[in-house]
Design an enzyme around this catalytic site. Structure first.
Site, PDB file in Angstrom:
ATOM      1  N   HIS A 132       0.794  -1.225   0.000  1.00  0.00           N
ATOM      2  CA  HIS A 132       0.000   0.000   0.000  1.00  0.00           C
ATOM      3  C   HIS A 132       0.826   1.274   0.000  1.00  0.00           C
ATOM      4  O   HIS A 132       0.280   2.360  -0.065  1.00  0.00           O
ATOM      5  CB  HIS A 132      -0.948   0.016   1.207  1.00  0.00           C
ATOM      6  CG  HIS A 132      -0.224   0.267   2.505  1.00  0.00           C
ATOM      7  ND1 HIS A 132       0.423  -0.716   3.178  1.00  0.00           N
ATOM      8  CD2 HIS A 132      -0.040   1.403   3.218  1.00  0.00           C
ATOM      9  CE1 HIS A 132       0.983  -0.210   4.270  1.00  0.00           C
ATOM     10  NE2 HIS A 132       0.719   1.079   4.313  1.00  0.00           N
TER      11      HIS A 132
HETATM   12  C1  UD1 Z   1      -1.724   5.420   6.455  1.00  0.00           C
HETATM   13  C2  UD1 Z   1      -0.388   5.794   7.094  1.00  0.00           C
HETATM   14  C3  UD1 Z   1       0.609   4.674   6.820  1.00  0.00           C
HETATM   15  C4  UD1 Z   1       0.090   3.330   7.266  1.00  0.00           C
HETATM   16  C5  UD1 Z   1      -1.247   3.085   6.580  1.00  0.00           C
HETATM   17  C6  UD1 Z   1      -1.814   1.752   7.024  1.00  0.00           C
HETATM   18  C7  UD1 Z   1       0.123   8.225   7.079  1.00  0.00           C
HETATM   19  C8  UD1 Z   1       0.964   9.267   6.463  1.00  0.00           C
HETATM   20  N1  UD1 Z   1       0.156   7.007   6.486  1.00  0.00           N
HETATM   21  O1  UD1 Z   1      -1.520   5.380   5.059  1.00  0.00           O
HETATM   22  O2  UD1 Z   1       1.799   4.945   7.547  1.00  0.00           O
HETATM   23  O3  UD1 Z   1       1.004   2.309   6.915  1.00  0.00           O
HETATM   24  O4  UD1 Z   1      -2.127   4.156   6.954  1.00  0.00           O
HETATM   25  O5  UD1 Z   1      -3.005   1.442   6.436  1.00  0.00           O
HETATM   26  O6  UD1 Z   1      -0.543   8.492   8.050  1.00  0.00           O
HETATM   27  N2  UD1 Z   1      -8.969   5.155   2.512  1.00  0.00           N
HETATM   28  C9  UD1 Z   1     -10.223   4.601   2.500  1.00  0.00           C
HETATM   29  N3  UD1 Z   1     -10.751   4.192   3.687  1.00  0.00           N
HETATM   30  C10 UD1 Z   1     -10.098   4.312   4.868  1.00  0.00           C
HETATM   31  C11 UD1 Z   1      -8.825   4.895   4.858  1.00  0.00           C
HETATM   32  C12 UD1 Z   1      -8.264   5.309   3.684  1.00  0.00           C
HETATM   33  O7  UD1 Z   1     -10.850   4.457   1.469  1.00  0.00           O
HETATM   34  O8  UD1 Z   1     -10.639   3.903   5.912  1.00  0.00           O
HETATM   35  C13 UD1 Z   1      -8.360   5.574   1.231  1.00  0.00           C
HETATM   36  C14 UD1 Z   1      -8.612   7.015   0.913  1.00  0.00           C
HETATM   37  O9  UD1 Z   1      -8.775   7.133  -0.461  1.00  0.00           O
HETATM   38  C15 UD1 Z   1      -7.337   7.710   1.297  1.00  0.00           C
HETATM   39  C16 UD1 Z   1      -6.299   6.635   1.016  1.00  0.00           C
HETATM   40  O10 UD1 Z   1      -6.955   5.399   1.310  1.00  0.00           O
HETATM   41  O11 UD1 Z   1      -7.140   8.865   0.591  1.00  0.00           O
HETATM   42  C17 UD1 Z   1      -5.083   6.759   1.842  1.00  0.00           C
HETATM   43  O12 UD1 Z   1      -5.414   6.879   3.237  1.00  0.00           O
HETATM   44  P1  UD1 Z   1      -4.475   7.729   4.229  1.00  0.00           P
HETATM   45  O13 UD1 Z   1      -5.003   7.636   5.610  1.00  0.00           O
HETATM   46  O14 UD1 Z   1      -4.209   9.065   3.657  1.00  0.00           O
HETATM   47  O15 UD1 Z   1      -3.095   6.988   4.152  1.00  0.00           O
HETATM   48  P2  UD1 Z   1      -2.734   5.441   4.049  1.00  0.00           P
HETATM   49  O16 UD1 Z   1      -2.186   5.161   2.711  1.00  0.00           O
HETATM   50  O17 UD1 Z   1      -3.862   4.596   4.538  1.00  0.00           O
END
Ligand code: UD1
Length: 367
Positions: free
Chosen positions: A207
């Site tokens: 991811h």
């Molecule tokens: C975050 C953490 C990362 C961790 C990962 C585990 C930061 C900078 N990154 O990254 O260190 O390894 O979590 O999962 O904090 N989304 C959904 N549903 C959710 C959450 C996210 O659809 O419940 C999608 C959204 O489109 C979002 C994208 O995933 O924009 C990324 O989510 P985000 O929380 O920004 O970062 P992660 O890549 O999940």
């Protein structure tokens, strides 16, 4: 009654805080431990499932921040967490790991003069293109107390000039959760439900932006997994970010054409643990999975240029693989055909870390 807030935001935080919450229950006559969930992760599969599997109570406060750019997400966390601290007036704040909620909340509590501890402090990948590395550097440089999982963290904090009497080598709360959930994971029928056999499959997670936001890189990874299905079943619980990109980059066909490459939804903790403990090997770019595979003695290939958890490669079963097609192909061939690296459990990864943390913090706030 003293009040302690632990912050959770994203998936890897839940298993780090669950044992801390349990450990503070031993002091419930003098300490109230409250969980504040920023809502950085909000899907049921990315959040609620972990509260259930880890027997965590509902958070005392849910901030509902959701997704956004790094600046938007961190800023919203800060605005809302400041209100929480004004309202609850905690005596101590605990932040864990390296996600945006970690840095946002620690910046707020430290500036409000609330003693703040970073759990999993001192880890560094030395790769400043990783958002988590910036979060680690920023959080460590402002916190008042540091709880450390491995020797590299102690070394880094010493370089940074953190006072020795505020740095505590306690072990790894993520491994506390692993010990806690293992008996249930052993009972789980999930692997069989997926039609998988013990040690007959590889478990994949990917991811990180560096692996899944670049169309060419993601395509190469999927093509290599498709090739690997000649030798092994593959199960790949897919993070929402990766799922979106597979579809946006037009790569769904690779999966449709390879039935032994099973993409499934993100899983709760128990199901995921059962997949991990029964896997022949794991390929990942996660931070926590490097540690969990080391604790379980399962071979792990980490597709990244660096790791902030070097103990997993020095003592554990983890091997760092450069994220290039030739290196990955070679590593996959080696892990199938050659003897595997044997590992050891790192010091203090014994399932009792949260008890040590709670005891130290109760000592600090009682002074
Ligand atoms: C975050 C953490 C990362 C961790 C990962 C585990 C930061 C900078 N990154 O990254 O260190 O390894 O979590 O999962 O904090 N989304 C959904 N549903 C959710 C959450 C996210 O659809 O419940 C999608 C959204 O489109 C979002 C994208 O995933 O924009 C990324 O989510 P985000 O929380 O920004 O970062 P992660 O890549 O999940």
């Amino acid at each position: 009654m003293k009040k302690i807030i632990s912050v959770v935001g994203a998936r890897p935080n839940f298993m780090k805080v669950a044992p801390i919450h349990r450990a503070f229950q031993q002091y419930s006559s003098s300490v109230e431990h409250l969980i504040v969930h920023t809502g950085q992760h909000y899907d049921a599969a990315m959040s609620d499932a972990f509260f259930q599997d880890l027997d965590m109570p509902q958070p005392a406060v849910f901030l509902g921040i959701g997704s956004g750019s790094h600046a938007v997400q961190t800023a919203k966390v800060m605005v809302e967490f400041e209100k929480v601290c004004e309202d609850i007036k905690p005596d101590f704040v605990i932040v864990v790991g390296d996600v945006n909620s970690t840095v946002g909340c620690s910046l707020v509590s430290v500036k409000m003069g609330i003693p703040t501890a970073h759990v999993e402090a001192g880890l560094r990948s030395f790769d400043r293109t990783m958002p988590e590395e910036i979060n680690r550097i920023a959080t460590d440089s402002i916190c008042d107390y540091w709880f450390v999982t491995e020797q590299s963290g102690l070394d880094e904090l010493q370089k940074q000039g953190a006072p020795d009497n505020k740095v505590f080598f306690v072990g790894n709360t993520m491994i506390d959760s692993l010990h806690y959930a293992l008996p249930r994971a052993k009972q789980s029928a999930f692997m069989k439900e997926l039609g998988l056999k013990e040690k007959g499959y590889a478990l994949i997670t990917m991811h990180r932006p560096s692996n899944v936001d670049e169309p060419e890189q993601l395509k190469n990874l999927l093509l290599m997994l498709a090739e690997l299905t000649d030798k092994r079943d593959i199960v790949f619980p897919v993070h929402p970010r990766t799922r979106k990109n597979i579809s946006a980059f037009g790569l769904s066909e690779i999966i449709e054409n390879h039935p032994r490459l099973k993409l499934i939804d993100p899983q709760g903790y128990i199901n995921f643990l059962s997949l991990m403990m029964n896997a022949d090997f794991v390929m990942t770019d996660s931070g926590g999975i490097q540690e969990e595979t080391t604790a379980l003695g399962i071979p792990c290939l980490t597709i990244r240029t660096t790791t902030e958890r070097p103990i997993t490669t020095i003592l554990g079963t983890n091997i760092l693989i450069q994220p290039e097609p030739n290196a990955i192909r070679q590593a996959l061939s080696d892990i199938i055909h050659l003897p595997r690296k044997q590992g050891q459990i790192p010091p203090l990864w014994d399932g009792n870390t949260a008890d040590r943390i709670a005891k130290i913090i109760v000592g600090i706030i009682s002074k």
